[in-house]
Write a protein that holds these residues in place. Sequence first.
Motif, mmCIF file in Angstrom:
data_model
loop_
_atom_site.group_PDB
_atom_site.id
_atom_site.type_symbol
_atom_site.label_atom_id
_atom_site.label_comp_id
_atom_site.label_asym_id
_atom_site.label_seq_id
_atom_site.Cartn_x
_atom_site.Cartn_y
_atom_site.Cartn_z
ATOM 1 N N THR A 32 0.870 -1.089 0.087
ATOM 2 C CA THR A 32 0.029 0.025 -0.297
ATOM 3 C C THR A 32 1.026 1.263 0.005
ATOM 4 O O THR A 32 0.372 2.415 -0.608
ATOM 5 C CB THR A 32 -0.960 -0.064 1.357
ATOM 6 N N VAL A 33 2.082 1.148 0.736
ATOM 7 C CA VAL A 33 2.592 2.391 1.099
ATOM 8 C C VAL A 33 3.882 1.973 0.170
ATOM 9 O O VAL A 33 4.915 2.723 0.685
ATOM 10 C CB VAL A 33 3.065 2.757 2.315
ATOM 11 N N ASP A 34 4.153 1.616 -0.863
ATOM 12 C CA ASP A 34 5.261 1.060 -1.632
ATOM 13 C C ASP A 34 6.184 2.116 -1.840
ATOM 14 O O ASP A 34 7.463 2.267 -1.643
ATOM 15 C CB ASP A 34 4.786 0.230 -2.701
ATOM 16 N N ASN A 35 5.703 3.197 -2.234
ATOM 17 C CA ASN A 35 6.462 4.234 -2.935
ATOM 18 C C ASN A 35 6.772 5.322 -1.976
ATOM 19 O O ASN A 35 7.482 6.245 -2.201
ATOM 20 C CB ASN A 35 5.564 4.968 -4.124
ATOM 21 N N LEU A 36 6.431 5.162 -0.715
ATOM 22 C CA LEU A 36 6.565 6.107 0.423
ATOM 23 C C LEU A 36 7.778 5.441 1.137
ATOM 24 O O LEU A 36 8.499 6.404 1.795
ATOM 25 C CB LEU A 36 5.510 6.100 1.275
ATOM 26 N N LEU A 37 8.350 4.488 0.882
ATOM 27 C CA LEU A 37 9.348 3.696 1.615
ATOM 28 C C LEU A 37 10.602 3.264 0.762
ATOM 29 O O LEU A 37 10.478 2.782 -0.153
ATOM 30 C CB LEU A 37 8.955 2.471 2.531
ATOM 31 N N SER A 38 11.607 3.134 1.331
ATOM 32 C CA SER A 38 12.742 2.595 0.828
ATOM 33 C C SER A 38 12.846 1.033 0.855
ATOM 34 O O SER A 38 12.293 0.551 1.776
ATOM 35 C CB SER A 38 14.289 3.232 1.125
#
Length: 100
Positions: free
Chosen positions: A59-65
């Motif tokens: 869900t938050v893939d692009n928010l995290l490294s």
Amino acid sequence: GTAMHAVTCVGAATRGRKKKTKQELEKQLDADPAFIKFQAELATGGKIRASMVPKLLKTVDNLLSKEYKMALLESTQRRAKDPSAVVEAVRQEALRKLMH
């Protein structure tokens, strides 16, 4: 809709302006549909186990490294985590990534 598209363009638009403050970034993150959905998904269950992490982090893939996702997976393998702790950790990491 166009709302999601606007989010992806933000990176290009911010170059000429001064960096956003942490407060502004927190507002941005709290309004992020992915982060809102992530919090809602966490709120429904009990403790977060490693088996749940990949699905949640999608869900938050692009928010995290990538490194952070691996680290979170490892730490939940050792011990199930409290949802609020995971939300807070993801929030801090997303803010850190936004600030770079």
